[in-house]
Motif scaffolding. Structure first.
Motif, mmCIF file in Angstrom:
data_model
loop_
_atom_site.group_PDB
_atom_site.id
_atom_site.type_symbol
_atom_site.label_atom_id
_atom_site.label_comp_id
_atom_site.label_asym_id
_atom_site.label_seq_id
_atom_site.Cartn_x
_atom_site.Cartn_y
_atom_site.Cartn_z
ATOM 1 N N ARG A 1 12.814 20.861 -33.070
ATOM 2 C CA ARG A 1 13.827 20.110 -33.807
ATOM 3 C C ARG A 1 13.297 19.510 -35.090
ATOM 4 N N ILE A 2 12.134 18.858 -35.018
ATOM 5 C CA ILE A 2 11.538 18.264 -36.228
ATOM 6 C C ILE A 2 11.197 19.346 -37.234
ATOM 7 N N SER A 3 10.596 20.434 -36.728
ATOM 8 C CA SER A 3 10.200 21.533 -37.621
ATOM 9 C C SER A 3 11.411 22.150 -38.301
ATOM 10 N N ARG A 4 12.522 22.307 -37.541
ATOM 11 C CA ARG A 4 13.720 22.887 -38.128
ATOM 12 C C ARG A 4 14.341 21.932 -39.163
ATOM 13 N N LEU A 5 14.268 20.633 -38.873
ATOM 14 C CA LEU A 5 14.769 19.650 -39.836
ATOM 15 C C LEU A 5 13.953 19.710 -41.129
ATOM 16 N N ILE A 6 12.632 19.781 -40.992
ATOM 17 C CA ILE A 6 11.759 19.865 -42.154
ATOM 18 C C ILE A 6 12.040 21.138 -42.947
ATOM 19 N N LEU A 7 12.195 22.258 -42.212
ATOM 20 C CA LEU A 7 12.455 23.535 -42.874
ATOM 21 C C LEU A 7 13.771 23.479 -43.643
ATOM 22 N N HIS A 8 14.789 22.845 -43.066
ATOM 23 C CA HIS A 8 16.079 22.715 -43.739
ATOM 24 C C HIS A 8 15.954 21.830 -44.984
ATOM 25 N N LEU A 9 15.253 20.719 -44.846
ATOM 26 C CA LEU A 9 15.094 19.800 -45.981
ATOM 27 C C LEU A 9 14.256 20.423 -47.107
ATOM 28 N N SER A 10 13.327 21.314 -46.721
ATOM 29 C CA SER A 10 12.445 21.906 -47.732
ATOM 30 C C SER A 10 13.206 22.801 -48.707
ATOM 31 N N LYS A 11 14.441 23.154 -48.364
ATOM 32 C CA LYS A 11 15.246 23.996 -49.253
ATOM 33 C C LYS A 11 15.980 23.165 -50.311
ATOM 34 N N ASN A 12 15.956 21.839 -50.130
ATOM 35 C CA ASN A 12 16.601 20.944 -51.105
ATOM 36 C C ASN A 12 15.666 20.746 -52.295
ATOM 37 N N GLU A 13 16.191 20.966 -53.500
ATOM 38 C CA GLU A 13 15.359 20.921 -54.712
ATOM 39 C C GLU A 13 14.757 19.538 -54.936
ATOM 40 N N GLU A 14 15.536 18.487 -54.725
ATOM 41 C CA GLU A 14 15.020 17.123 -54.954
ATOM 42 C C GLU A 14 13.905 16.795 -53.959
ATOM 43 N N VAL A 15 14.099 17.195 -52.709
ATOM 44 C CA VAL A 15 13.060 16.965 -51.696
ATOM 45 C C VAL A 15 11.781 17.694 -52.087
ATOM 46 N N ARG A 16 11.917 18.919 -52.572
ATOM 47 C CA ARG A 16 10.743 19.699 -52.978
ATOM 48 C C ARG A 16 10.013 19.017 -54.142
ATOM 49 N N GLU A 17 10.784 18.465 -55.077
ATOM 50 C CA GLU A 17 10.169 17.786 -56.227
ATOM 51 C C GLU A 17 9.386 16.552 -55.787
ATOM 52 N N ILE A 18 9.963 15.787 -54.824
ATOM 53 C CA ILE A 18 9.276 14.589 -54.312
ATOM 54 C C ILE A 18 7.965 14.986 -53.628
ATOM 55 N N ALA A 19 8.025 16.016 -52.795
ATOM 56 C CA ALA A 19 6.828 16.465 -52.084
ATOM 57 C C ALA A 19 5.775 16.986 -53.056
ATOM 58 N N THR A 20 6.239 17.721 -54.075
ATOM 59 C CA THR A 20 5.295 18.301 -55.047
ATOM 60 C C THR A 20 4.600 17.200 -55.850
ATOM 61 N N SER A 21 5.375 16.250 -56.341
ATOM 62 C CA SER A 21 4.780 15.181 -57.146
ATOM 63 C C SER A 21 3.830 14.316 -56.313
ATOM 64 N N THR A 22 4.128 14.178 -55.040
ATOM 65 C CA THR A 22 3.270 13.366 -54.162
ATOM 66 C C THR A 22 1.939 14.068 -53.878
ATOM 67 N N LEU A 23 1.993 15.366 -53.655
ATOM 68 C CA LEU A 23 0.800 16.091 -53.215
ATOM 69 C C LEU A 23 0.017 16.779 -54.323
ATOM 70 N N SER A 24 0.637 17.009 -55.475
ATOM 71 C CA SER A 24 -0.050 17.793 -56.518
ATOM 72 C C SER A 24 -1.419 17.222 -56.905
#
Length: 564
Positions: free
Chosen positions: A456-479
């Protein structure tokens, strides 16, 4: 029918001949040919041959004549007929004593009897018997073919063969499964395993014998002939006999006819099985593509294929991860060989699925979908999730245990659908199994079992990872961490994962990472300075953890991605 020495000696031409030795065994001796031989014998005499001689080559030396008679005996001749009255006046006592001791038949022929007349009489009798045997063999061949064409049970055909041979047989298909025959299968398998690498061709100049292989045990021997059609192996034909049994041309001719009919039956059966397997495969795949199928049509198709679809099923998808590697490890090279090898391996895997279903007493339907296996395993009506998972794991344990013996080193990832989806829920269960497999392989690695309910958590993460804003937040945090890792190879991301999984316990995390405590503290300070986040702040910890999960779900293109 065979010509015995006793029958031969009853011919009128032998009326004045006298049996000197071995009179008690003339009924047991066969006569398959007749010849005139003078010294030396060497390898000119074959088994069951009536030998005629005048002794002209050694009558001047009785020791030489004794050696000549001894050589004829050792060649396996059925009898030695000596023409007396010219070169040999009387058969020496030394020779008769030897012959009596060995139960070797010696016949005293009056000189007046012409060898040509004896040869004519004996060969005529042999030819008549062979002619009759040829007619009998053709009748037997016709009987077998007629039984095949009228679709008699194969076991009934082999019973006729056993009766004609007077020996038990076993017929196996190319997978090693017993198809028919009354021979003891445990004895056959034991003898076959021990003799497979040391089988010898039957010693004979006849071409039919070259196809027959023989292995000998202490008490029994095993005869073997390959069942082939169009240069393809269809199975194996085994005959079990006592260790003293000597196979004759007649028996080999019968075996060849039986093998020919066995090839016809196995080829026909193989075509039927392949066609049924193809239809079953198409049907199971159709269950995964139609969300709301017409149930009446579905039931009719299922019934014709032997499936029971009114039960509850849970979907499993199996993905063999390393068949390519195993192929090359097995010495494979060409693309054509690889395709054939892959098909045979998938066939073996499918047969193990059927056996595993029987082992857990559940109905099972399966199909091959490109490079994946789609399986629907029956679940009981009122089973709890824990009971269902227990049966599922028992089923997969059985499959993996058998496959590890067949293909050592094989790695399979399993996606498992949700329990209690209900009846006729094939499409939904398949989609959930597929999702579990996809998410599980990305999040947890290959070679494991991924249950839909546990993703369930993994599927939620996978679904959220397709959102552009979520991807930008993750990228800026980890880059900053990714760039630093690329330059310094400090692996800060895995450092944080270990620290977080150990609930912020520095000592435990250091042991997991095999680092000195101070080195870990240095890395943690570096993470804070690069991200401007505090590892003591719950929100900052959540953001880092969330960003890493999004990144690991597939954002990181440089990371090894094991996409389906």
């Amino acid at each position: 029918m065979n010509l015995s020495l006793e029958d031969v000696l009853k011919f009128p031409i032998f009326e004045t001949a006298k049996v000197i030795t071995g009179e008690g065994v003339v009924g047991k001796k066969l006569v398959e040919w007749v010849s005139v031989i003078e010294s030396p014998v060497e390898n000119f005499v074959r088994e069951n041959e009536l030998v005629l001689t005048t002794g002209i080559g050694c009558y001047m030396n009785m020791q030489s004549f004794f050696e000549f008679c001894k050589d004829v005996y050792e060649s396996g001749a059925s009898a030695l007929a000596i023409a007396t009255g010219h070169y040999i006046n009387k058969i020496p006592e030394e020779i008769t004593q030897f012959a009596e001791m060995k139960d070797f038949v010696i016949v005293d022929l009056p000189w007046e009897i012409r060898f040509a007349d004896i040869i004519h009489e004996v060969t005529s009798a042999i030819n008549n018997i062979q002619h009759d045997e040829l007619i009998r063999l053709k009748e037997f061949q016709q009987q077998l073919i007629e039984m095949f064409l009228t679709k008699k049970p194969f076991a009934e055909i082999i019973t006729v063969v056993e009766k004609e041979l007077g020996l038990p047989v076993i017929v196996m298909n190319r997978k090693g499964h017993v198809i028919a025959g009354s021979a003891n299968i445990h004895h056959v398998r034991r003898l076959w395993r021990s003799m497979e690498r040391n089988l010898a061709a039957e010693e004979s100049h006849h071409p039919i014998f070259s196809k027959l292989r023989r292995g000998k045990g202490k008490e029994v021997q095993l005869f073997h002939m390959k069942i082939q059609s169009s240069e393809q192996e269809q199975g194996d034909f085994f005959i079990v006999a006592s260790s003293t049994y000597k196979i004759k041309l007649r028996e080999v001719n019968i075996i060849e006819q039986a093998v020919m009919v066995s090839a016809l039956w196995l080829t026909s059966e193989s075509a039927i099985v392949e066609n049924k397997s193809l239809l079953q495969n198409e049907f199971v795949i159709s269950l995964t593509t139609e969300e709301e199928p017409e149930e009446k049509t579905l039931r009719e198709k299922a019934k014709s294929l032997g499936f029971h679809i009114d039960l509850k099923y849970e979907c499993i998808i199996g993905y063999p991860e390393n068949l390519d590697t195993l192929f090359y490890k097995d010495g494979g090279t060409s693309h054509e060989t690889k395709h054939s090898w892959f098909e045979s391996m998938m066939t073996y895997i499918e047969s193990e699925l059927a056996d595993a279903g029987q082992s857990v007493h559940r109905e099972v339907m399966y199909a091959q979908e490109v490079d994946k296996l789609v399986i629907f395993l029956e679940t009981t009506e009122f089973a709890s999730p824990s009971t269902s998972n227990g049966t599922m794991n028992q089923f997969l344990d059985h499959v993996e245990r058998r496959l590890n013996k067949l293909l050592p080193g094989l790695v399979i990832s399993w996606g498992i659908g949700k329990h209690q989806d209900g009846k006729m829920a094939f499409y939904r269960s398949y989609q959930k199994a597929l999702s579990a497999l996809e998410v599980g392989r990305k999040q947890k690695g290959i070679g494991k079992r991924y249950h839909f309910d546990n993703t369930r958590i993994s599927r939620l993460i996978l679904h959220l990872s397709k959102n552009e804003e979520v991807r930008e937040i993750a990228t800026s945090t980890l880059s900053p961490l990714i760039k630093y890792d690329q330059k310094r190879e400090m692996d800060l991301i895995n450092t944080f994962i270990a620290y977080n999984e150990n609930s912020g316990n520095v000592s435990q995390a250091a042991r997991v990472l095999n680092l000195h405590r101070q080195s870990l503290l240095y890395r943690l300070r570096k993470i804070e300075s690069l991200t401007n986040l505090s590892l003591t702040n719950p929100d900052d910890m959540f953001l880092l953890d969330f960003s890493i999960k999004i990144w690991m779900s597939g954002m990181n293109e440089n990371k090894d991605r094991l996409a389906l």
